[in-house]
Design an enzyme around this catalytic site. Structure first.
Site, PDB file in Angstrom:
ATOM      1  N   PRO A  89      -0.297  -6.972  18.244  1.00 31.45           N
ATOM      2  CA  PRO A  89       1.169  -8.037  18.478  1.00 31.45           C
ATOM      3  C   PRO A  89       0.780  -9.735  18.309  1.00 31.45           C
ATOM      4  O   PRO A  89       1.880 -10.235  18.192  1.00 31.45           O
ATOM      5  CB  PRO A  89       1.927  -7.527  19.779  1.00 31.45           C
ATOM      6  N   GLU A 116      -4.328  -1.143  24.759  1.00 33.89           N
ATOM      7  CA  GLU A 116      -3.639  -2.264  25.108  1.00 33.89           C
ATOM      8  C   GLU A 116      -4.633  -3.451  24.683  1.00 33.89           C
ATOM      9  O   GLU A 116      -4.172  -4.278  24.366  1.00 33.89           O
ATOM     10  CB  GLU A 116      -4.018  -2.709  27.019  1.00 33.89           C
ATOM     11  N   ARG A 154      -1.963  -3.766  -4.606  1.00 34.87           N
ATOM     12  CA  ARG A 154      -1.173  -4.521  -5.296  1.00 34.87           C
ATOM     13  C   ARG A 154      -1.192  -5.705  -5.860  1.00 34.87           C
ATOM     14  O   ARG A 154      -0.413  -5.822  -7.093  1.00 34.87           O
ATOM     15  CB  ARG A 154       0.661  -4.483  -4.670  1.00 34.87           C
ATOM     16  N   ASP A 169       8.100  -9.834  -7.569  1.00 30.68           N
ATOM     17  CA  ASP A 169       8.463  -9.354  -6.478  1.00 30.68           C
ATOM     18  C   ASP A 169       9.228 -11.077  -5.744  1.00 30.68           C
ATOM     19  O   ASP A 169       9.588 -11.249  -5.596  1.00 30.68           O
ATOM     20  CB  ASP A 169       6.896  -9.903  -5.363  1.00 30.68           C
TER      21      ASP A 169
END
Ligand SMILES: CN(C)c1cccc(CNc2ccc(C(N)=O)cn2)c1
Length: 246
Positions: A89, A116, A154, A169
């Site tokens: 994160p 963590e 992809r 895309d």
């Protein structure tokens, strides 16, 4: 392209790479993947991979040495240099531009943290870049790694057939995608915009670009820098807004 994934649950990633276009890329030798488990490199009877955080606080932190030995084994499994990416994160946001850059590399090593996270000294010594798939916390980096694998695979040459081409895309040109329609033309849920059946490819491309610009402006104004739009795009966006106000 070779992707090595370091995770306490390597079978998790193996499953994610077994389906759809990513699975097919593997079968066709366009992508090779291998999972590595730091627990296999942990010393002692309990083969510890984590321990309590200095300074106190909740949760556990992943130990340096099992990860470092595991990372070394993964690096040495192939002579090609690898880009080591840590999913957390606290990482830089993953964007399509970053995905395109990663897809241009021959080797990636994806590091998945649990608990963590990882002792900061290992990150500083071994990680090339820390990436986040969004501002939320998961129980482990494996889902984030699976997202990177899919988004990167992809874009590799030959992975997507024409049917699934990545060229149009959304995000490829920094905009959201236009709406899509297929059979039937008439439906109780509504009709297909006539321009799409006109066969006039210039008009169709114009309509699609106008929709992409308009939807981006409505839904993700943060992606639109009107100053950077071409004159043609600015005119299309004005036309979209005019139609919106009826
Ligand atoms: C500080 N902490 C809880 C933590 C630190 C490192 C890894 C992990 C594993 N979980 C992850 C991983 C990535 C993402 C993401 N957004 O890409 C979300 N969660 C958690």
């Amino acid at each position: 392209m070779r992707i090595d994934v370091i995770s306490l649950f390597p079978e998790f990633i193996a499953q994610c790479a077994a389906f759809g276009v990513v699975g097919r890329a593997g079968e066709r030798g366009l992508l090779s993947m291998q999972g590595w488990n730091p627990r296999d490199y942990a010393e002692g009877n309990y083969r510890r991979v984590d321990d309590r955080p200095f300074g106190g606080g909740p949760g556990m932190v992943m130990l340096i040495d099992p990860l470092r030995a595991c990372l070394r084994a993964a690096r040495e499994a192939d002579p090609a240099p690898a880009r080591v990416v840590y999913l957390s994160p606290q990482g830089a946001p993953l964007t399509q531009a970053k995905v395109r850059e990663l897809a241009g590399r021959e080797r990636l090593i994806l590091l998945c943290g649990r608990y963590e996270g990882i002792d900061e000294r290992l990150i500083q010594a071994e990680v090339d870049e820390e990436l986040s798939i969004g501002d939320y916390v998961l129980s482990g980096g494996e889902l984030a790694a699976a997202v990177v694998v899919d988004a990167v695979a992809r874009l590799r040459e030959g992975v997507l057939g024409d049917a699934e081409s990545a060229v149009q895309d959304s995000f490829e040109d920094g905009l959201l995608d236009c709406p899509h329609y297929t059979r039937p033309v008439e439906h109780e849920l509504g009709a297909v915009p006539p321009v799409l059946m006109s066969g006039n490819h210039a008009e169709i491309a114009r309509w699609r670009r106008k929709q992409a610009l308009g939807r981006t402006w409505l839904r993700r104004p943060d992606l639109i820098d009107e100053a950077a739009l071409s004159k043609a795009d600015r005119k299309l966006l004005d036309a979209f807004r005019a139609e919106l106000n009826g």
